[in-house]
Scaffold this motif. Structure first.
Motif, PDB file in Angstrom:
ATOM      1  N   PHE A 264      29.347  48.437 -21.968  1.00  0.00           N
ATOM      2  CA  PHE A 264      29.549  47.038 -21.652  1.00  0.00           C
ATOM      3  C   PHE A 264      28.594  46.575 -20.588  1.00  0.00           C
ATOM      4  O   PHE A 264      27.853  47.367 -20.007  1.00  0.00           O
ATOM      5  CB  PHE A 264      31.015  46.724 -21.320  1.00  0.00           C
ATOM      6  CG  PHE A 264      31.678  47.655 -20.372  1.00  0.00           C
ATOM      7  CD1 PHE A 264      32.526  48.641 -20.843  1.00  0.00           C
ATOM      8  CD2 PHE A 264      31.491  47.548 -19.006  1.00  0.00           C
ATOM      9  CE1 PHE A 264      33.175  49.492 -19.967  1.00  0.00           C
ATOM     10  CE2 PHE A 264      32.124  48.393 -18.137  1.00  0.00           C
ATOM     11  CZ  PHE A 264      32.971  49.374 -18.606  1.00  0.00           C
TER      12      PHE A 264
ATOM     13  N   TYR B  39      24.582  47.328 -16.834  1.00  0.00           N
ATOM     14  CA  TYR B  39      25.253  47.976 -17.963  1.00  0.00           C
ATOM     15  C   TYR B  39      25.996  49.234 -17.501  1.00  0.00           C
ATOM     16  O   TYR B  39      25.656  49.843 -16.484  1.00  0.00           O
ATOM     17  CB  TYR B  39      24.236  48.389 -19.036  1.00  0.00           C
ATOM     18  CG  TYR B  39      23.411  47.265 -19.588  1.00  0.00           C
ATOM     19  CD1 TYR B  39      22.130  47.001 -19.104  1.00  0.00           C
ATOM     20  CD2 TYR B  39      23.911  46.440 -20.595  1.00  0.00           C
ATOM     21  CE1 TYR B  39      21.364  45.968 -19.596  1.00  0.00           C
ATOM     22  CE2 TYR B  39      23.146  45.394 -21.105  1.00  0.00           C
ATOM     23  CZ  TYR B  39      21.873  45.164 -20.600  1.00  0.00           C
ATOM     24  OH  TYR B  39      21.122  44.129 -21.100  1.00  0.00           O
TER      25      TYR B  39
ATOM     26  N   SER C 187      31.457  41.822 -19.950  1.00  0.00           N
ATOM     27  CA  SER C 187      31.864  41.659 -21.343  1.00  0.00           C
ATOM     28  C   SER C 187      31.718  42.990 -22.056  1.00  0.00           C
ATOM     29  O   SER C 187      30.927  43.845 -21.651  1.00  0.00           O
ATOM     30  CB  SER C 187      31.011  40.598 -22.029  1.00  0.00           C
ATOM     31  OG  SER C 187      29.644  40.947 -21.982  1.00  0.00           O
ATOM     32  N   GLY C 188      32.522  43.161 -23.122  1.00  0.00           N
ATOM     33  CA  GLY C 188      32.344  44.327 -23.968  1.00  0.00           C
ATOM     34  C   GLY C 188      33.418  45.389 -23.902  1.00  0.00           C
ATOM     35  O   GLY C 188      33.269  46.450 -24.500  1.00  0.00           O
TER      36      GLY C 188
END
Lengths: 116, 112
Positions: A20, A80, A7-8
């Motif tokens: 993200f 991340y 996500s992101g």
């Protein structure tokens, strides 16, 4: 069932930053190295970075060294990718993958577009 | 960096026929543990890649036995027996011997 959910992603201007994440489930996250792989539009696969199981070592492709940072939070089972100084050539779908002498599970990918 | 070079397929391949995809590495992928660090992936249209074969010839969990991998230290082949519609996509070889991990450019399979 192993699941990796990124996500992101999104649209970002050249020179800006984006971070993200990839949420992992269905396996003991802290036992495995993890990786990011990207795919530019209509192009092939390109490995970006890997982080070992405890985060103590990281590896990057030359074109992102010094600009991208791979990290992990084993307590949250989350991977991340912090991307700084973004360039147009970083435009791609970014996949997280479990790194296990192969890339045996992949997320669905998150699109990053670097454009003014 | 290790360069991975993939061959093309004479597309489209008739359904039920066999197809072989070649891959060559610029350095031997045979490691001192006796394993060859060559993987194969399939990316179906609109999907994420999936692992098919690792250590050159070991099928990943759930992969059909119609897929088989073979080769030496630098020359590899993925054979698909009795191709089916679900085999359509792009196949990638990848070396896992050393960083940076590198992929071949991909080989597209189309079915007739």
């Amino acid at each position: 069932e192993v699941q990796l959910v990124e996500s992101g992603g999104g649209l970002v201007q050249p020179g800006r930053s984006l971070k993200f994440s990839c949420a992992a489930s269905g396996f003991t996250f802290s036992d495995y190295a993890m990786a990011w792989v990207r795919q530019a539009p209509k192009k092939g696969l390109e490995w970006v970075a890997t982080i070992i199981y405890d985060g103590s070592s990281t590896y990057y492709r030359d074109s992102v060294k010094g600009r991208f940072t791979i990290s992990r939070d084993n307590a949250k089972s989350t991977l991340y990718l912090q991307m700084d100084s973004l360039r147009s050539e970083d435009t791609a779908t970014y996949y997280c993958a479990r790194h296990n002498n192969n890339l045996d599970y992949w997320g669905q990918g998150v699109m990053v577009t670097v454009s003014s | 960096d290790i360069v991975m070079t993939q061959g093309a397929l004479p597309n489209p391949v008739p359904s039920g026929e066999s197809a072989s995809i070649t891959c060559q590495s610029s350095k031997s992928l045979l490691y001192s543990d006796g394993k060859t660090y060559l993987n194969w992936y399939l990316q179906r249209p609109g999907q994420s890649p999936q692992l098919l074969i690792y250590w050159m010839s070991t099928r990943a969990s759930g992969v059909s036995d119609r897929f088989s991998g073979s080769g030496s230290g630098t020359d590899f082949t993925l054979k698909i027996s009795r191709v089916e519609a679900e085999d359509v996509g792009v196949y990638y070889c990848q070396q896992f011997l050393e960083f940076p991990l590198t992929f071949g450019s991909g080989t597209k399979l189309e079915i007739k």
